[in-house]
Design a protein around this motif. Structure first.
Motif, PDB file in Angstrom:
ATOM      1  N   VAL A 160      -4.434   6.025   0.497  1.00  0.00           N
ATOM      2  CA  VAL A 160      -4.682   4.630   0.134  1.00  0.00           C
ATOM      3  C   VAL A 160      -6.100   4.250   0.541  1.00  0.00           C
ATOM      4  O   VAL A 160      -6.827   3.585  -0.193  1.00  0.00           O
ATOM      5  CB  VAL A 160      -3.655   3.709   0.832  1.00  0.00           C
ATOM      6  CG1 VAL A 160      -4.055   2.240   0.678  1.00  0.00           C
ATOM      7  CG2 VAL A 160      -2.255   3.944   0.277  1.00  0.00           C
ATOM      8  N   GLN A 161      -6.504   4.711   1.720  1.00  0.00           N
ATOM      9  CA  GLN A 161      -7.828   4.360   2.240  1.00  0.00           C
ATOM     10  C   GLN A 161      -8.933   5.309   1.747  1.00  0.00           C
ATOM     11  O   GLN A 161     -10.043   5.297   2.253  1.00  0.00           O
ATOM     12  CB  GLN A 161      -7.768   4.359   3.779  1.00  0.00           C
ATOM     13  CG  GLN A 161      -6.884   3.241   4.306  1.00  0.00           C
ATOM     14  CD  GLN A 161      -6.378   3.477   5.734  1.00  0.00           C
ATOM     15  OE1 GLN A 161      -6.581   4.554   6.293  1.00  0.00           O
ATOM     16  NE2 GLN A 161      -5.723   2.487   6.310  1.00  0.00           N
ATOM     17  N   ASP A 181       0.850  -1.199   0.000  1.00  0.00           N
ATOM     18  CA  ASP A 181       0.000   0.000   0.000  1.00  0.00           C
ATOM     19  C   ASP A 181       0.880   1.241   0.000  1.00  0.00           C
ATOM     20  O   ASP A 181       0.705   2.159  -0.791  1.00  0.00           O
ATOM     21  CB  ASP A 181      -0.890   0.027   1.254  1.00  0.00           C
ATOM     22  CG  ASP A 181      -1.942  -1.073   1.232  1.00  0.00           C
ATOM     23  OD1 ASP A 181      -2.415  -1.388   0.124  1.00  0.00           O
ATOM     24  OD2 ASP A 181      -2.266  -1.604   2.307  1.00  0.00           O
ATOM     25  N   ALA A 202      -1.241   6.974   3.999  1.00  0.00           N
ATOM     26  CA  ALA A 202      -2.157   5.876   4.329  1.00  0.00           C
ATOM     27  C   ALA A 202      -3.602   6.279   4.060  1.00  0.00           C
ATOM     28  O   ALA A 202      -4.392   5.506   3.521  1.00  0.00           O
ATOM     29  CB  ALA A 202      -1.981   5.479   5.795  1.00  0.00           C
ATOM     30  N   CYS A 207      -2.078  -0.209   6.737  1.00  0.00           N
ATOM     31  CA  CYS A 207      -1.568  -0.323   5.377  1.00  0.00           C
ATOM     32  C   CYS A 207      -0.390  -1.294   5.347  1.00  0.00           C
ATOM     33  O   CYS A 207       0.463  -1.286   6.237  1.00  0.00           O
ATOM     34  CB  CYS A 207      -1.086   1.042   4.871  1.00  0.00           C
ATOM     35  SG  CYS A 207      -2.447   2.136   4.507  1.00  0.00           S
TER      36      CYS A 207
END
Lengths: 458, 625
Positions: B395-396, B9, B392, B31
């Protein structure tokens, strides 16, 4: 600059020997060329030159006026745009027609304050300078104009910048102590900070003192002439207005409509209150009372109480002498040319030692003494204002007051044992308030507030 | 030859103070994270001074801790001494500083990284980023491994085109003779990043066996146990002292005589160094009227005799360094075990970053630490944790977390970087914070723990303990506000005993505590609290009440700032279309792309007139200003 071209009458409306129309914008020259006939096209002449010629109606080609046209090219102009100034003959008709002709060429009528707004937005002037321009327009006498010009030249800014420098120096010293605790720099002592604050406070007070004088210069000393009927109020007023040419009548119209009348006494504008009233009441002697005088008294900066040299003090006089306690007053004893019946000692006692000027409006004896007394009263020997910077704008005064309060807070905090780095908060606030005076710390609605205050054309 | 390696990630490049926090934050937020470093032996390495904390920096360490970062916990476990600085001043500027055991600090941090479930460590040099359609999709290493990822955090410290300079000697190198990162630097330039060259330096190290501490002043740690982290429960009691000595006329003369050999003055150094941390030759030239400068001798750890000579940072030739040391009291026989040096490195111009620390040029790529033009372990770690969090969150598919200037020194730091940029290595100072009374080190947990919890970096049990602390403080403050003291003979006698004037009227305890001579403890003598409060809780009660007036003033300023901050600059703004902007302002605005008028007004070169034009333009909906 992609700004469109704007125009407005830059001089006060009304009867005057010349009137100036100012045009600003990238197309100023081409637009004026459409209505101007002279030796050369304005687009071909050098910057900062004056040209003789005529204004023609663009449709009928009839001559409207004989003019002098000043051409100033960007960026060395007030707005930093191309500027043309057309000096017409005074009188409304020629000016209106010239402006009208100009508007037919694609020029837009300026909004209030738009020239100054452009100057400000184009970085030509800072905020305090911009505001001084309002005062310049409103200035009632030469001296007031001088103050406005000084401020507009950035004199106030210079003072404020110096003050801010003082503050920043102290702040920086505090910062070193905090950020480098082990560094062997001099530790800033509370005593030192208090001393610096005292000096800063003194300078703020000095500037604020000039504020009162600045206000007087700009707005005039609101002056009430009070006294019994027939004591010579209207004669004094006439004497003042005749000798010192009345400068402005705020509302155009007949003399009957005049509410306030400005006279220039030794460079100091007096705003004579309720002058119409005085004139009226002198005509209809029996109808007046003291009541009217009392009303005037309430809004006055200066009271001229008139008494009669050739009569003993009357009940009404005594009542007025009571009323003026606590007001800046000069007691004017008129009719010095007649035999003395009044008791000076009694007046001194009843007035609490107010200044007494005996004079005769009729013979003009003592009139100059009165003028001198007024001047001294308001400028305490500082009438020569060549070296003075006057703070003459309400917003500036408020910010200076605020800065002063912040500095006082620093001092009282330190004296109460508050840590220096905390008292610094107030010092920073003072720094910010001063920054706002010169526009170095911008508050969001400030700009709008300022520019809505401008009158058309400047 | 390249090969397809695994996918992640988040990939973090560099395991210095920024990289460690980044990787831990991303991994702890769930992640799958890869941390690549040139050397596993230099994880969390301190190439310069062996200390963490101090004014502003110590505040940042506490903030990192409140957000769930590692630096505070790690130094609490590995220091050789701790001191509270500025105790003679107001509570806002108290500052905690620790001397670190460098080796132990590295070892502990490495262990934490190794133990983190979602985190993979690998020793490798990254030479290239994988960019697809302008978006960062992974990295390629020197060994040919192609790692794919959704986001990448670059924390290269002083390694990018690093060059060490000692007198006439120059060679390509990372700090302390580590291998420099050359390819990546060129790659960033090719991608179009605007780079600057900065310089920093470090002093020589000496063997403690060869110094005479009897000629120096001792600098012990505080006796009172101290800690950075909210979670620390065990305190190190066995502390080592530091020592203070001074340069003298002889030192200065010697340096003057050898100035011609200083690369700084012979034009060999092109990078710009920090003004606040000058080399000794620079100090002597610029502050010629000072007849001595402080030199602190600091142990580098418990297991070594190596001592750091704080204040003697230099790039003079080796022989000159040795001779300078000998002119100083107590160092006459000092054996130099490491030579001081200057190091030049590439950094990216930080105005190329969004406040989330994502680069504007390459979406998906984040940068943190010295690569962004800062100096200092704490500044690096602070950016590291924020970049890790935001990488992170990207990514989310969540909004980035951005701290503002009234919330944290971290907010001040990042806002300064991305808004104003910097033309020297940037160091945090308390004076950079407008609201420093609000940004105290003692209330960092109160300011940021809620955020740390919401982000997912503060665990439940810690959060519950935090809530309990906050409630204890609020309850006690409430009690002091409610409790009124009525003047009577007994009370007046008690007050006299406490050395404070009589009461004239009924007074709340919350007001009485404002008297400078009274402490919270004094107040409890007059009226004991029904609840038992910890030292930290008592401190909070006292500070919040005692300085209430000043705190209120600061809050008012914050309100003012927030109004400008709330004025968002819409996406459609086209700075080239706004007439009347000064050309400098236009250029800067275009570069920084501020998100709010508040941020715009802080850009240097953008003056109030430009802001008002911008305001008018936005209000008119983009018609000509």
């Amino acid at each position: 600059m992609e700004n469109d071209t704007i125009a407005a009458i830059a001089t006060a409306m009304g009867e005057s020997s010349i009137a100036i129309i100012r045009v600003s914008g990238s197309d100023a020259l081409t637009c004026v060329d459409h209505i101007y006939q002279g030796k050369n096209k304005l687009t071909t002449v050098l910057s900062h030159t004056v040209h003789y010629g005529h204004i023609l109606d663009p449709d009928t080609k009839e001559k409207i006026d004989e003019v002098l046209v000043t051409v100033m090219l960007a960026p060395r102009t007030f707005t930093r745009e191309n500027v043309v100034e057309i000096s017409c003959h005074g009188g409304l008709i020629a000016v209106e027609q010239t402006l009208g002709a100009l508007l037919k060429t694609g020029v837009r009528l300026a909004e209030p304050g738009e020239f100054t707004k452009r100057a400000f937005l184009n970085g030509r002037i800072d905020l305090s300078q911009a505001e001084a321009v309002i005062d310049l327009i409103r200035a009632k006498t030469d001296k007031a104009a001088k103050v406005a010009i000084r401020q507009s030249e950035g004199k106030l800014s210079t003072h404020i910048r110096a003050l801010r420098n003082d503050i920043v120096e102290t702040l920086a010293h505090l910062a070193v102590n905090v950020d480098y605790p082990e560094y062997d720099a001099d530790i800033l002592t509370s005593q030192y900070v208090v001393e610096r604050c005292q000096a800063i406070n003194q300078e703020l007070e000095r500037l604020l003192l000039t504020a009162r004088q600045g206000k007087i210069l700009r707005e005039g000393i609101a002056t009430a002439i009070i006294g019994r009927p027939n004591v010579g109020k209207s004669s004094l007023m006439n004497a003042l207005t005749q000798e010192n040419k009345a400068i402005v009548t705020d509302i155009p119209g007949t003399t009957r409509d005049v509410i306030e009348e400005y006279v220039n006494v030794r460079g100091i504008p007096l705003k004579l209150l309720d002058t119409a009233g005085i004139r009226e009441t002198e005509d209809i002697v029996e109808q007046i009372g003291v009541q009217r005088s009392e009303e005037a008294l309430r809004s006055a900066d200066l009271v001229l109480l008139m008494l009669n040299h050739s009569e003993k003090l009357q009940t009404e006089d005594i009542r007025l002498l009571e009323k003026i306690k606590g007001f800046p007053t000069i007691i004017v004893i008129n009719k010095l040319d007649l035999p003395k019946r009044i008791d000076y000692e009694e007046i001194r006692q009843r007035s609490g030692g107010k200044q007494i000027i005996p004079l005769s409006v009729k013979t003009e004896e003592g009139l100059s003494l009165l003028e001198e007394a007024i001047k001294v009263m308001f400028f305490a020997g500082q009438v020569d204002m060549n070296d003075q910077t006057y703070v003459s704008n309400a917003r500036h005064i408020q910010l200076l007051e605020q800065a002063k309060q912040n500095i006082l807070d620093v001092m009282s905090g330190v004296e109460q044992g508050v840590p220096l780095d905390m008292a610094e908060i107030d010092m920073k606030n003072a720094w910010q308030a001063l920054g706002e005076v010169i526009g170095e710390a911008v508050a969001e609605d400030l700009i709008d507030q300022i520019f809505s205050q401008f009158c058309l054309g400047k | 030859m390249s090969y397809q390696a695994s996918s992640f990630d988040v990939i973090v490049i560099g395991a210095g103070h920024a990289g460690c926090e980044s990787a831990l934050a991303a991994a702890r937020m769930g992640c799958k994270t890869l941390l690549l470093t040139l050397s596993l032996d230099t994880i969390a390495y301190m190439p310069c001074n062996p200390s963490i904390g101090g004014p502003a920096k110590g505040h940042v360490v506490r903030e990192i801790d409140a957000l769930g970062g590692e630096m505070g916990k790690n130094i609490d476990k590995t220091h050789i001494q701790m001191r509270m600085l500025n105790t003679g001043k107001g509570p806002a500027v108290y500052a905690l500083r620790a001397q670190a055991d460098k080796v132990l600090y590295q070892r502990e941090m490495k262990k934490v990284l190794e133990e983190e479930p979602n985190l993979t460590l690998h020793q490798n040099m990254v030479e290239q980023l994988i960019i697809e359609d302008g978006v960062c999709k992974g990295v390629i290493t020197r060994t040919g491994a192609k790692y794919l990822s959704k986001t990448v955090v670059l924390t290269t410290g002083t390694y990018l085109r690093g060059k060490i300079i000692i007198g006439d000697l120059q060679y390509e190198s990372g700090p302390n003779n580590q291998q420099p990162s050359i390819h990546l630097a060129h790659h960033l330039q090719e991608l179009g990043f605007d780079m600057v060259r900065f310089k920093t330096g470090t002093p020589p190290r000496i063997n403690s066996r060869t110094i005479d501490t009897t000629k120096m002043e001792i600098q012990p740690g505080d006796e009172e146990p101290r800690a950075f982290s909210f979670e620390t429960k065990e305190y190190i009691t066995d502390q080592l002292p530091c020592w203070l000595t001074y340069t003298n006329e002889k030192t200065h003369q010697y340096i003057q005589d050898n100035l011609h050999r200083a690369p700084m003055y012979s034009g060999k150094i092109e990078g710009r160094g920090p003004r606040y941390c000058p080399s000794i030759e620079d100090k002597i030239v610029r502050f010629a009227d000072k007849n001595r400068h402080q030199i602190f001798i600091e142990p580098e750890g418990r297991e070594t005799l190596e001592m750091y000579v704080q204040g003697l940072s230099t790039s003079l030739p080796e022989d000159v360094q040795q001779d300078i040391l000998r002119t100083i009291d107590g160092l006459e026989k000092a054996q130099m075990v490491r030579t001081g040096y200057a190091i030049e490195y590439d950094a990216i111009v930080p105005t190329q970053l969004w406040p989330s620390l994502e680069t504007k040029l390459v979406p998906g790529l984040f940068t943190a630490g010295q690569i962004n033009g800062t100096s200092g372990y704490e500044e690096a770690a602070a950016q590291g944790i924020m970049a890790g969090i935001n990488a992170a969150r990207k990514v989310q598919e969540q909004e980035p977390v951005i701290l503002d200037r009234s919330e944290a020194y971290i907010g001040v730091l990042i806002d300064d970087l991305v808004t104003k940029g910097t033309n020297e290595p940037y160091r945090l100072l308390t004076s950079r914070a407008e609201y420093r009374l609000l940004l105290r080190h003692d209330n960092a947990d109160l300011r940021l723990t809620d955020k740390g919890y919401a982000i997912g970096l503060i665990k439940e049990d810690r959060y519950q303990r935090f809530i309990a602390k906050r409630e204890a403080i609020e309850t006690e403050i409430e009690r002091l506000r409610r409790t009124k003291l009525t003047p009577n003979a007994e009370i007046q006698a008690q007050l006299a005993e406490l050395g404070t004037p009589d009461l004239n009227n009924v007074m709340e305890l919350a007001n009485l505590i404002k008297r400078p001579e009274l402490s919270y403890q004094d107040i409890t003598k007059l009226s004991p609290s029904p609840n038992e409060l910890s030292d930290e809780e008592m401190e909070q009660v006292e500070i919040q009440l005692k300085y209430e007036g000043y705190i209120q003033k600061s809050l008012q300023q914050v309100d003012k700032m927030k109004r400008m901050e709330g004025k968002r600059i819409p996406q459609w703004v086209d700075y080239t279309a706004i007439s009347g902007l000064s050309s400098e302002a236009r250029e800067k605005l275009q570069q920084v792309q501020p998100v709010s008028l508040g941020q715009a007004s802080r850009i240097s070169g953008v003056n109030p007139a430009d802001i008002s034009i911008l305001m008018i333009y936005i209000e008119q909906g983009g018609r000509t200003a």
